[in-house]
Design an enzyme around this catalytic site. Structure first.
Site, PDB file in Angstrom:
ATOM      1  N   CYS A  26      -5.572 -89.356 -70.187  1.00 32.47           N
ATOM      2  CA  CYS A  26      -6.476 -88.323 -69.679  1.00 32.47           C
ATOM      3  C   CYS A  26      -7.872 -88.573 -70.190  1.00 32.47           C
ATOM      4  CB  CYS A  26      -5.996 -86.948 -70.145  1.00 32.47           C
ATOM      5  SG  CYS A  26      -7.141 -85.619 -69.739  1.00 32.47           S
ATOM      6  N   GLY A  27      -8.825 -88.631 -69.300  1.00 36.87           N
ATOM      7  CA  GLY A  27     -10.193 -88.915 -69.703  1.00 36.87           C
ATOM      8  C   GLY A  27     -11.137 -87.761 -69.479  1.00 36.87           C
TER       9      GLY A  27
END
Length: 310
Positions: A144-145
């Site tokens: 997840c960025g």
């Protein structure tokens, strides 16, 4: 400073048609994944799951993505926090004397000492500290960025650099060659098959300036942006950011925040990534495979005069 790869016992099973099933016990090489807590001025900012290595670059790139810093003059130093028995420090400098960071010397994890999973950044005098309300009390996974801005409008107004005015021009043949050039320099992926990669390419010369690998695609991008910070290269005008996977909203965000005018991806972009690229004037290229590619925004930066008429 942490482990990039680890060894794990596995059972290798081969089940070919018409043949007996074969079981072989062996060791497999895995990409390491460990938490890194990033602090600024001693205050926790975030925890991200990453592949150890180039941690100072990762922190510097993350701070650019968050809008905390916009250049190397605002990044003073970084120190891996050590426990009891920690020794002195090592200071490293980059191009033009730009500090690459200050690293604490500590005992190994086996000795119960420094595991090098906490990095404290010191900003230059006069640089505002991050808003404490933005500190993340939960960790960001390597998959997840989500890194800061909550909307396209916020990113467009927060970035210190206007990528829409970059006069970059790139030949299609250069873009077509980038995935292979990136793959050739993925040393850890060659051993594990489990890492993403990002590279900065000088569009004028075709040179790959830096390649970084990480278990998280957003971390790999933060590392190459952090390399640019530590070497006084921001904004990254005339640069193509090449990534080994898909182009998400977060990667477009990071490119815009670093002043990168073009993002090229081996796989697909998301709808929000395309929307943001159009909004900010970034050229977004996807499905770069072989001699073909899809250009989703600002195709005027791709030199069509070298193409055969369709």
């Amino acid at each position: 400073m942490g482990r990039i790869t680890t060894r794990q016992k596995v059972v290798r099973i081969t089940a070919a048609d018409g043949q007996d099933v074969e079981f072989v016990r062996r060791f497999d090489t895995l990409a390491a994944e460990e938490p890194l807590e990033i602090r600024v001025g001693g205050a926790p900012l975030t925890v991200t799951m990453r592949t150890p290595g180039h941690d100072v670059e990762l922190a510097a790139g993350f701070l650019v993505s968050e809008g905390v810093i916009t250049g190397s003059d605002q990044f003073a130093s970084a120190i891996h926090c050590g426990g009891p028995g920690t020794g002195g420090t090592i200071r490293e400098t980059g191009t033009g004397g730009v500090p690459l960071g200050i690293y604490a010397l500590g005992a190994s994890a086996a000795d119960g000492g420094n595991t090098y999973n906490v990095l404290d950044v010191t900003l230059a005098p006069g640089t505002p500290l991050p808003d404490p309300a933005r500190a993340r009390h939960s960790y960001t996974t390597s998959a997840c960025g989500v890194c800061g801005a909550a909307s396209i409008e916020q990113v467009a107004t927060t970035s210190a650099f206007d990528v829409s005015g970059d006069p970059l021009q790139v030949e299609p043949s250069l873009l077509a060659a980038l995935p292979g050039a990136l793959r050739d320099r993925q040393e850890v992926f060659e051993k594990t098959g489990g890492l993403h990669a990002a590279a900065l390419c000088d569009a004028a010369t075709g040179e790959l300036l830096v390649v970084r690998e990480d278990v998280g695609r957003h971390n790999a991008v933060d590392k190459v942006v952090g390399w640019a910070v530590l070497n006084g290269r921001l904004p990254l005008t005339g640069i193509v950011l090449q990534v080994s996977g898909r182009a998400s909203f977060e990667l477009v965000q990071k490119a815009v925040m670093a002043g990168i005018p073009m993002l090229s991806a081996v796989s697909a972009p998301s709808s929000l990534a395309v929307e943001m690229a159009e909004k900010t004037g970034l050229t977004l290229v996807g499905f770069v495979r072989g001699a073909s590619m899809n250009v989703y925004s600002r195709p005027d930066r791709i030199r069509t005069d070298v193409l055969e008429p369709v």
